[in-house]
Design a protein around this motif. Structure first.
Motif, PDB file in Angstrom:
ATOM      1  N   LYS A   6       0.844  -1.195   0.000  1.00 30.27           N
ATOM      2  CA  LYS A   6       0.000   0.000   0.000  1.00 30.27           C
ATOM      3  C   LYS A   6       0.876   1.240   0.000  1.00 30.27           C
ATOM      4  O   LYS A   6       1.773   1.384   0.839  1.00 30.27           O
ATOM      5  CB  LYS A   6      -0.922  -0.019   1.229  1.00 30.27           C
ATOM      6  N   ILE A   8       0.726   5.270   0.401  1.00 26.72           N
ATOM      7  CA  ILE A   8      -0.173   6.286   0.942  1.00 26.72           C
ATOM      8  C   ILE A   8       0.459   7.678   0.834  1.00 26.72           C
ATOM      9  O   ILE A   8       1.661   7.819   0.617  1.00 26.72           O
ATOM     10  CB  ILE A   8      -0.534   5.995   2.412  1.00 26.72           C
ATOM     11  N   SER A  23      -3.961   7.120  -2.378  1.00 32.07           N
ATOM     12  CA  SER A  23      -3.405   5.818  -2.003  1.00 32.07           C
ATOM     13  C   SER A  23      -3.541   4.853  -3.165  1.00 32.07           C
ATOM     14  O   SER A  23      -4.469   4.940  -3.974  1.00 32.07           O
ATOM     15  CB  SER A  23      -4.141   5.251  -0.783  1.00 32.07           C
ATOM     16  N   SER A  35      -7.304   5.337  -4.644  1.00 32.40           N
ATOM     17  CA  SER A  35      -8.292   6.091  -3.875  1.00 32.40           C
ATOM     18  C   SER A  35      -7.765   7.477  -3.548  1.00 32.40           C
ATOM     19  O   SER A  35      -6.553   7.682  -3.396  1.00 32.40           O
ATOM     20  CB  SER A  35      -8.630   5.350  -2.576  1.00 32.40           C
ATOM     21  N   SER A  37      -8.510   8.747  -0.812  1.00 30.77           N
ATOM     22  CA  SER A  37      -8.399   8.717   0.650  1.00 30.77           C
ATOM     23  C   SER A  37      -7.643   7.467   1.079  1.00 30.77           C
ATOM     24  O   SER A  37      -7.176   6.675   0.258  1.00 30.77           O
ATOM     25  CB  SER A  37      -9.796   8.738   1.286  1.00 30.77           C
ATOM     26  N   TYR A  38      -7.562   7.292   2.362  1.00 31.25           N
ATOM     27  CA  TYR A  38      -6.833   6.163   2.941  1.00 31.25           C
ATOM     28  C   TYR A  38      -7.509   4.840   2.582  1.00 31.25           C
ATOM     29  O   TYR A  38      -8.740   4.733   2.623  1.00 31.25           O
ATOM     30  CB  TYR A  38      -6.758   6.320   4.459  1.00 31.25           C
ATOM     31  N   ILE A  39      -6.727   3.828   2.208  1.00 31.83           N
ATOM     32  CA  ILE A  39      -7.247   2.499   1.917  1.00 31.83           C
ATOM     33  C   ILE A  39      -6.955   1.601   3.116  1.00 31.83           C
ATOM     34  O   ILE A  39      -5.802   1.471   3.543  1.00 31.83           O
ATOM     35  CB  ILE A  39      -6.602   1.902   0.653  1.00 31.83           C
ATOM     36  N   ASP A  40      -7.979   1.005   3.650  1.00 32.15           N
ATOM     37  CA  ASP A  40      -7.808   0.123   4.810  1.00 32.15           C
ATOM     38  C   ASP A  40      -7.412  -1.274   4.338  1.00 32.15           C
ATOM     39  O   ASP A  40      -8.196  -1.984   3.709  1.00 32.15           O
ATOM     40  CB  ASP A  40      -9.106   0.047   5.616  1.00 32.15           C
ATOM     41  N   SER A  41      -6.176  -1.647   4.610  1.00 30.07           N
ATOM     42  CA  SER A  41      -5.679  -2.982   4.265  1.00 30.07           C
ATOM     43  C   SER A  41      -4.601  -3.336   5.275  1.00 30.07           C
ATOM     44  O   SER A  41      -3.402  -3.165   5.027  1.00 30.07           O
ATOM     45  CB  SER A  41      -5.131  -3.000   2.833  1.00 30.07           C
ATOM     46  N   PRO A  42      -4.986  -3.818   6.445  1.00 27.42           N
ATOM     47  CA  PRO A  42      -4.063  -3.959   7.575  1.00 27.42           C
ATOM     48  C   PRO A  42      -2.900  -4.909   7.340  1.00 27.42           C
ATOM     49  O   PRO A  42      -1.859  -4.787   7.991  1.00 27.42           O
ATOM     50  CB  PRO A  42      -4.968  -4.468   8.697  1.00 27.42           C
ATOM     51  N   GLN A  43      -3.023  -5.841   6.410  1.00 25.38           N
ATOM     52  CA  GLN A  43      -1.946  -6.799   6.196  1.00 25.38           C
ATOM     53  C   GLN A  43      -0.918  -6.329   5.156  1.00 25.38           C
ATOM     54  O   GLN A  43       0.066  -7.014   4.908  1.00 25.38           O
ATOM     55  CB  GLN A  43      -2.529  -8.146   5.753  1.00 25.38           C
ATOM     56  N   VAL A  46       3.448  -1.022   3.915  1.00 22.92           N
ATOM     57  CA  VAL A  46       3.093   0.370   3.652  1.00 22.92           C
ATOM     58  C   VAL A  46       4.314   1.174   3.226  1.00 22.92           C
ATOM     59  O   VAL A  46       5.372   1.107   3.859  1.00 22.92           O
ATOM     60  CB  VAL A  46       2.442   1.027   4.882  1.00 22.92           C
TER      61      VAL A  46
END
Length: 407
Positions: A6, A8, A23, A35, A37-43, A46
């Motif tokens: 990811k 950002i 992102s 996107s 905005s922020y992309i939620d992808s915790p795994q 970054v």
């Protein structure tokens, strides 16, 4: 678990606009989401771009070498070192390029390419070889070795084209005997014919275009302009490039081979969709000034690197550039005043379209390969990412960027 990356806080250069503070999400080597905005992808791993530009990776259709190596050194290590050097300057994919030589040298170079391509994991990807010569005009040979210049020979080129699956493009002079048949054969085996080192006039270029020559190699360099034969003037290859709208052109935008006014003129007439930026870099790219060799170390041409370019020893002609891709972008933006999105198009999506890989590369679009470059406002390369893998990071510069933003 999927292989995720990811990016950002970057100004993302898309084909249509700049997405500020956006992102990009990459999975398994491909772009899957963009996107604002922020992309939620915790795994995901970054990379924080910290306000820098996030661009498609640069695609160089014409490069001979760098870091003291040439693709005609007949060395797998040379291929890998060149790819690594140019990746540090933002190139994520390239067409390794030959010089005029004997048939045996070309075949040996193709064999080296095939083996190097299997193990190239830390440099710019190889897209297929660019055979430059030996079918050229002697009068427009430039730094090409005159000992090896000849007309197209079907027995020779058909033997070389047994390895057509390794060859992406081939540059030749269309006015030579047999050049039309040669182009048709190239097209039949999936190789792009290009016009180079030529004294052709407009009528010959028009015929060449109709037979498959759709690209002008290093536009302006080693090609005819307006000429006079007896009392009559003829438009040359340069004028043909402007008159035939569908002809693509590639330019060495180092600011030396083509001065700023010509860069502006090409952009004004051909536009970013028909113009590709190339380095045409020889082994001196990434090295200092001094003596060097153009082509094979065993039998190449001695050159001098000075004033940001390679020259023949008598300084009668340029002998390839020492540019890297970031320099091309910097020259077009900072010196020629071309806007960033159009400049990036000329070194990403346009070359991808020219060689038929636009479905996979050349733009930050979901579904395409995650070949991405992060650079600052002065086109200093911070990260180079190929297939979703970060293969170069300018640690020192990134640290300075962090400090400057914290003041």
């Amino acid at each position: 678990m999927k292989n995720k990356l990811k990016i950002i806080n970057g100004d993302i250069l898309t084909p249509y606009k700049i997405i500020e503070g956006g992102s990009v999400l990459v999975e398994n080597g491909r772009i899957v989401e963009i996107s604002q905005s922020y992309i939620d992808s915790p795994q995901a791993e970054v990379i924080d771009a910290k306000g820098s530009y996030v661009s498609p990776g640069f695609i160089d259709l014409h490069v001979h070498g760098g870091a003291g190596h040439d693709f005609m050194d007949h060395s797998i290590d040379a291929f890998l070192k060149i790819a690594e050097l140019h990746a540090k300057h933002g190139t994520t994919a390239m067409c390794p390029t030959t010089l005029t030589s004997l048939k045996e040298d070309l075949i040996e170079t193709l064999h080296c390419y095939e083996e190097a391509n299997k193990v190239n994991k830390s440099g710019a990807q190889f897209l297929g070889m660019h055979i430059e010569g030996p079918y050229f005009s002697m009068e427009q040979r430039g730094a090409q070795d005159p000992r090896y210049i000849r007309d197209p020979d079907p027995n020779e080129y058909k033997e070389i084209l047994k390895w057509a699956h390794l060859i992406r493009r081939w540059s030749a002079a269309p006015e030579l005997d047999g050049a039309m048949e040669f182009a048709r054969y190239l097209k039949s085996v999936g190789v792009l014919p290009a016009i180079a080192h030529t004294d052709a006039v407009y009528e010959e270029v028009q015929e060449a275009f109709e037979n498959g020559y759709t690209l002008l190699t290093h536009f302006y360099s080693a090609m005819s302009g307006v000429t006079r034969r007896n009392a009559y003037r003829y438009a040359g290859v340069i004028e043909s490039g402007y008159l035939i709208d569908e002809l693509d052109v590639e330019i060495i935008a180092d600011g030396v081979h083509l001065p700023v006014p010509l860069l502006k003129l090409i952009y004004k007439i051909k536009g970013p969709s028909r113009t590709a930026l190339i380095t045409d870099a020889m082994r001196g790219a990434g090295m200092g000034e001094g003596e060097s060799i153009l082509g094979d170390l065993r039998d190449g041409v001695k050159v001098i690197i000075e004033d940001g370019v390679a020259k023949l020893p008598d300084r009668s002609a340029f002998a390839g550039s020492v540019a890297t891709a970031d320099r091309l972008v910097r020259t077009m933006c900072k010196d020629a005043g071309i806007n960033l999105l159009d400049t990036i198009q000329m070194i990403t999506s346009t070359p991808a379209r020219i060689i038929g890989i636009e479905d996979k590369k050349g733009s930050i679009v979901p579904g395409k390969d995650a070949d991405i470059v992060i650079f600052d406002k002065d086109i200093n390369i911070i990260n180079t990412i190929i297939g979703g893998k970060s293969i170069y990071k300018n640690e020192e510069f990134a640290e300075r960027l962090i400090k400057s933003q914290s003041i």
